[in-house]
Design a protein around this motif. Structure first.
Motif, PDB file in Angstrom:
ATOM      1  N   MET A   1      97.046  32.444 -74.133  1.00 34.15           N
ATOM      2  CA  MET A   1      97.043  33.066 -75.464  1.00 34.15           C
ATOM      3  C   MET A   1      96.579  32.071 -76.525  1.00 34.15           C
ATOM      4  SD  MET A   1      97.559  35.637 -77.433  1.00 34.15           S
ATOM      5  CE  MET A   1      97.938  36.020 -79.136  1.00 34.15           C
ATOM      6  N   ASN A   2      97.147  30.845 -76.423  1.00 35.22           N
ATOM      7  CA  ASN A   2      96.770  29.833 -77.397  1.00 35.22           C
ATOM      8  C   ASN A   2      95.311  29.447 -77.256  1.00 35.22           C
ATOM      9  OD1 ASN A   2      99.207  29.715 -78.642  1.00 35.22           O
ATOM     10  ND2 ASN A   2     100.015  28.036 -77.393  1.00 35.22           N
ATOM     11  N   ASP A   3      94.847  29.357 -75.969  1.00 31.61           N
ATOM     12  CA  ASP A   3      93.440  29.029 -75.744  1.00 31.61           C
ATOM     13  C   ASP A   3      92.541  30.104 -76.334  1.00 31.61           C
ATOM     14  OD1 ASP A   3      94.105  26.713 -74.474  1.00 31.61           O
ATOM     15  OD2 ASP A   3      93.923  27.514 -72.440  1.00 31.61           O
ATOM     16  N   GLY A   4      92.954  31.368 -76.144  1.00 30.71           N
ATOM     17  CA  GLY A   4      92.183  32.478 -76.685  1.00 30.71           C
ATOM     18  C   GLY A   4      92.143  32.454 -78.196  1.00 30.71           C
ATOM     19  N   LEU A   5      93.277  32.128 -78.801  1.00 32.98           N
ATOM     20  CA  LEU A   5      93.345  32.048 -80.257  1.00 32.98           C
ATOM     21  C   LEU A   5      92.490  30.907 -80.779  1.00 32.98           C
ATOM     22  CD1 LEU A   5      94.512  32.924 -82.962  1.00 32.98           C
ATOM     23  CD2 LEU A   5      96.524  31.498 -82.492  1.00 32.98           C
ATOM     24  N   GLU A   6      92.554  29.769 -80.114  1.00 31.36           N
ATOM     25  CA  GLU A   6      91.744  28.619 -80.537  1.00 31.36           C
ATOM     26  C   GLU A   6      90.255  28.937 -80.430  1.00 31.36           C
ATOM     27  OE1 GLU A   6      92.931  25.165 -78.382  1.00 31.36           O
ATOM     28  OE2 GLU A   6      94.943  25.107 -79.267  1.00 31.36           O
ATOM     29  N   ASN A   7      89.893  29.644 -79.360  1.00 30.89           N
ATOM     30  CA  ASN A   7      88.492  30.031 -79.218  1.00 30.89           C
ATOM     31  C   ASN A   7      88.051  30.946 -80.354  1.00 30.89           C
ATOM     32  OD1 ASN A   7      88.024  28.575 -76.886  1.00 30.89           O
ATOM     33  ND2 ASN A   7      88.622  30.266 -75.525  1.00 30.89           N
ATOM     34  N   LEU A   8      88.921  31.917 -80.694  1.00 32.62           N
ATOM     35  CA  LEU A   8      88.618  32.814 -81.807  1.00 32.62           C
ATOM     36  C   LEU A   8      88.454  32.034 -83.102  1.00 32.62           C
ATOM     37  CD1 LEU A   8      90.914  35.949 -81.280  1.00 32.62           C
ATOM     38  CD2 LEU A   8      88.416  35.911 -81.346  1.00 32.62           C
ATOM     39  N   GLN A   9      89.357  31.083 -83.334  1.00 32.09           N
ATOM     40  CA  GLN A   9      89.281  30.269 -84.552  1.00 32.09           C
ATOM     41  C   GLN A   9      87.981  29.456 -84.587  1.00 32.09           C
ATOM     42  OE1 GLN A   9      93.346  28.551 -83.982  1.00 32.09           O
ATOM     43  NE2 GLN A   9      93.604  29.021 -86.160  1.00 32.09           N
ATOM     44  N   GLU A  19      88.221  29.459 -93.832  1.00 33.21           N
ATOM     45  CA  GLU A  19      89.508  29.884 -94.394  1.00 33.21           C
ATOM     46  C   GLU A  19      90.159  30.925 -93.495  1.00 33.21           C
ATOM     47  OE1 GLU A  19      91.026  28.651 -96.904  1.00 33.21           O
ATOM     48  OE2 GLU A  19      89.494  27.461 -97.901  1.00 33.21           O
ATOM     49  N   THR A  20      89.373  31.872 -93.015  1.00 35.03           N
ATOM     50  CA  THR A  20      89.899  32.906 -92.129  1.00 35.03           C
ATOM     51  C   THR A  20      90.346  32.312 -90.810  1.00 35.03           C
ATOM     52  OG1 THR A  20      88.466  34.570 -93.138  1.00 35.03           O
ATOM     53  CG2 THR A  20      89.380  35.099 -90.980  1.00 35.03           C
ATOM     54  N   ALA A  21      89.598  31.345 -90.298  1.00 37.31           N
ATOM     55  CA  ALA A  21      89.976  30.687 -89.044  1.00 37.31           C
ATOM     56  C   ALA A  21      91.357  30.061 -89.158  1.00 37.31           C
ATOM     57  CB  ALA A  21      88.941  29.633 -88.678  1.00 37.31           C
TER      58      ALA A  21
END
Length: 248
Positions: A1-9, A19-21
């Protein structure tokens, strides 16, 4: 989940949505808690990014304006003015004069609030999307005289010439020689019907010729400044003198 979130950011950052990241974890949390639809989620992201960009744009234009201090119109004390009422101040605040490229001349003795009023209007203009530059007359003459060989002066004058509103403080507080008057005329001529100008002065326009020296240049400057102008006479007693704290 964290990896996915970091990729999105990282994706957001690559799209220059920094700013959105940074805010993305909080936005996702709110979306889950409030069970947003896809449309609501996208709307939140877009509105957040636009808001942050506007805030940054205002901050940048505030820095570029080079105000000597920050005083808004809300801090302008009308109780110390007999020549300016609340209705007139609100009319100035609406900035119709700026949209129509009118000039403002704020006249009166030192200490009656001319500079405060000019800065307050400048801040208001920036918050409504206009580019503003503030400069004292002494600083302006120095910039004009050093433009040819100083990069800093070139940058400052380029910003002045591209501004929607130029505030010139303490106009005609000192006499100019013929070269200075000529340089000042060329600036006013450039700004004519491109930008609005706020001038603060303790001398009325009919006295400016004494300090400019050249009658032809004086007439040419006045023609351009007074073509579309509103004059605010501020002849009250000095605010600073009335409210100064005694040393003893």
């Amino acid at each position: 989940m964290n990896d996915g979130l970091e990729n999105l950011q990282n994706y957001f950052k690559q799209l220059r949505l920094t700013e959105t990241a940074t805010e993305l974890p909080n936005i996702l949390r709110k979306a889950e808690q409030s069970t947003w639809t896809y449309r609501e989620f996208i709307k939140e992201i877009v509105e957040f990014e636009l808001t942050k960009r506007e805030e940054k744009s205002i901050e940048k234009r505030m820095r570029w304006a080079k105000f000597p201090y920050m005083k808004t119109l809300e801090l302008f004390d009308l109780s110390d003015q007999t020549s300016l009422n609340e209705r007139q101040l609100n009319q100035l605040k609406e900035l119709n004069w700026l949209e129509q490229q009118y000039n403002l001349i704020l006249l009166g003795p030192p200490g009656v609030g001319k500079t405060h009023l000019a800065i307050g209007l400048g801040i208001e203009a920036i918050q409504k999307g206009f580019n503003v530059m503030f400069v004292t007359m002494g600083e302006l003459i120095n910039l004009l005289k050093t433009r040819e060989f100083t990069r800093k002066s070139q940058v400052q004058l380029n910003r002045i010439e591209s501004s929607d509103l130029v505030i010139i403080d303490d106009l005609m507080y000192m006499a100019m020689d013929s070269r200075e008057a000529n340089l000042f005329f060329h600036l006013i001529n450039h700004l004519y019907e491109r930008s609005s100008i706020i001038l603060t002065s303790n001398k009325s326009p009919d006295q400016w010729g004494e300090l400019l020296g050249d009658e032809g240049i004086t007439t040419a400057i006045l023609d351009r400044i007074l073509h579309r102008v509103e004059v605010v006479q501020m002849n009250d007693d000095s605010y600073r003198m009335k409210h100064r704290q005694g040393m003893f």
